[in-house]
Design an enzyme around this catalytic site. Structure first.
Site, mmCIF file in Angstrom:
data_model
loop_
_atom_site.group_PDB
_atom_site.id
_atom_site.type_symbol
_atom_site.label_atom_id
_atom_site.label_comp_id
_atom_site.label_asym_id
_atom_site.label_seq_id
_atom_site.Cartn_x
_atom_site.Cartn_y
_atom_site.Cartn_z
ATOM 1 N N CYS A 82 0.832 -1.212 0.000
ATOM 2 C CA CYS A 82 0.000 0.000 0.000
ATOM 3 C C CYS A 82 0.869 1.266 0.000
ATOM 4 C CB CYS A 82 -1.011 -0.027 1.140
ATOM 5 S SG CYS A 82 -2.344 1.154 0.899
ATOM 6 N N HIS A 197 -3.952 -4.885 0.028
ATOM 7 C CA HIS A 197 -3.474 -5.387 1.325
ATOM 8 C C HIS A 197 -3.574 -6.912 1.364
ATOM 9 C CE1 HIS A 197 -3.117 -1.552 3.500
ATOM 10 N NE2 HIS A 197 -4.052 -1.145 2.662
ATOM 11 N N GLU A 199 -2.638 -8.839 3.623
ATOM 12 C CA GLU A 199 -2.992 -9.269 4.985
ATOM 13 C C GLU A 199 -4.485 -9.182 5.257
ATOM 14 O OE1 GLU A 199 -1.248 -6.674 4.141
ATOM 15 O OE2 GLU A 199 -2.069 -4.885 5.098
#
Lengths: 218, 255
Positions: A82, A197, A199
């Site tokens: 990001c 992202h 994650e």
């Protein structure tokens, strides 16, 4: 035991990056550190980031992580996420123009206040927030190892108002459509970076992190 | 193909348990939040929202543990709302593993708090939750209410949404207090009015009783995401069924 260091420069939620890496780490120790000397010792490095680029860059510089990133990118796998991806470019238009680390040629642009769907003409909201399809780019050397086991056009989670525009198309590892076609991932040598992202992208995101822990760079 | 519309199950958490009241009374126990969050993740939820409806500080600790536990097992965005009043509250929740916080009452009493929060943590993690009730039919007007819909504030909902976005809100979680718990569908006029007034994503909430309501929220309400609680908690529908139904209605979803 291998180690992966998540660079902590005080911005945003590093914990989710560390937790996702821990969920897929086999024989790899995950450390979160704001100490460049400790980060330097790790086998792989992740530069995460959320929030505004100017604050991110000033903290990155204050802690000496700009130097560290330039140095480690030469011989270790480095993953930017990001704003951590945007920081790798030369500059961003955010905050009235911000100089970035500049290990990748190109700049960071704004989606604009009047972004529209090219087909319907409907106004598109900014930030671009949610799950969008990531089109993996055909690389000259064949499929990038970071995409291994990840189906092309899988949806990843994005939240951003700015996007990366690399100076040369060879850097593009994936693209995504939101009013325009923009760069969703870039790669050069040991560097791989994503606008989305991983994650927060469920199993496809975890697969990308697992690939990073196996990737030895170029 | 492009950005998918999101389905967000909402877990109202009271003292470490998921509960859902009908218009804030008749609270039924729906189970363990960690277990439920894992189930929703498996079924394909795009995000999960936790609303901490407890008042005491001891129970806040419980909430932090719930978030920590979920965040280490569930890798989709997590939002936490309820009792977010100070910068420290935000930091605590983000450190526990939340990605966004929803600010509601504190925004009404101190709008500067939203500005401060967005400057510190970035707009991407600041959701402003708006509880609105219709106060006039012609012209249609909605007003902000606090304290679970009991206290009027005199603030116009549309003006308020615009102001909160100017102050740095990255997303609006819009709940119709008239519809909450009724199962008769979203207030579509309200949702559309707010969604068209701001340039950030709007999550529609309050009133979902069946899967068609979700599609209506997107198509007629112009919502970017739809939030529901009880239709998922008590096993009436799965998230996957909801997504299939939305896809049949021509809405782009992540399957």
């Amino acid at each position: 035991m291998n180690t992966v260091a998540v660079i902590d420069y005080g911005m945003g939620n590093l914990h989710s990056v560390a937790k996702a890496l821990e969920a897929v780490a086999e024989n790899t120790k995950v450390i979160v550190s704001s100490d460049p000397d400790e980060v330097r010792k790790a086998d792989r490095i992740v530069l995460p980031g959320v929030g505004a680029i100017r604050d991110c860059m000033s903290e990155i510089r204050r802690l000496g992580f700009d130097e560290l990133v330039r140095e480690v990118a030469v011989n270790k796998p480095l993953l930017g996420v990001c704003v951590g991806m945007q920081a790798l470019l030369e500059s961003s238009v955010e905050n009235g123009g911000t100089e970035c680390i500049g290990i990748l040629p190109g700049k960071v642009e704004y989606f604009g206040d009047d972004l529209r769907d090219p087909k319907t003409g409907d106004r598109l909201k900014v930030p671009h927030m949610g799950w969008n399809q990531v089109h993996q780019a055909p690389m000259e050397t064949g499929p990038h190892p970071m995409w291994q086991g990840i189906v092309d056009d899988s949806r990843f989670y994005f939240v951003h108002s700015y996007y990366v525009e690399p100076a040369t198309p060879e850097l593009i590892a994936a693209s995504c459509d939101y009013g325009i076609s923009f760069t969703a991932a870039v790669t050069q040598g040991n560097v791989f970076a994503t606008q989305f992202h991983p994650e927060k992208s469920q199993h496809v995101g975890l697969a990308l992190y697992a690939n990073f822990l196996k990737w030895d760079g170029a | 193909m492009g950005l998918a519309k999101r389905i967000i199950p909402c877990l109202d958490v009271d003292n470490g348990r998921v509960v859902k009241g009908v218009q804030f009374v008749d609270i039924r126990d729906a189970g363990d939040p960690v277990e439920i969050a894992r189930r929703y993740d498996k079924e394909g939820a795009d995000e999960i929202t936790f609303l901490d409806i407890t008042a005491s500080s001891d129970d806040r600790e419980t909430m932090v543990h719930v978030v920590e536990e979920v965040a280490s097992q569930v890798f989709i965005p997590l939002t936490v709302g309820g009792g977010i009043r100070k910068v420290e509250d935000i930091r605590t929740m983000l450190n526990a593993g939340a990605d966004k916080v929803a600010i509601n009452t504190a925004a009404v009493f101190n709008p500067e708090f939203v500005k401060e929060a967005a400057e510190k943590f970035g707009s991407q993690c600041i959701v402003v939750a708006i509880d609105a009730k219709q106060v006039s039919e012609d012209p249609a007007k909605w007003e902000i209410f606090t304290h679970g819909g009991r206290k009027p504030t005199g603030i116009d909902a549309i003006e308020w949404a615009k102001k909160m976005v100017d102050y740095g809100a990255g997303e609006i979680l819009l709940t119709s207090m008239d519809r909450d718990g009724t199962k008769i569908g979203f207030d579509l006029a309200l949702t559309r009015a707010i969604s068209e007034a701001v340039n950030v994503p709007v999550i529609a909430s309050g009133g979902v009783g069946n899967l068609d309501h979700l599609s209506e929220g997107v198509k007629e309400g112009k919502a970017d995401a739809v939030l529901a609680a009880s239709i998922f908690h008590f096993g009436e529908y799965t998230i996957e069924q909801a997504k299939r139904q939305m896809a049949l209605a021509g809405i782009e979803v992540r399957l």
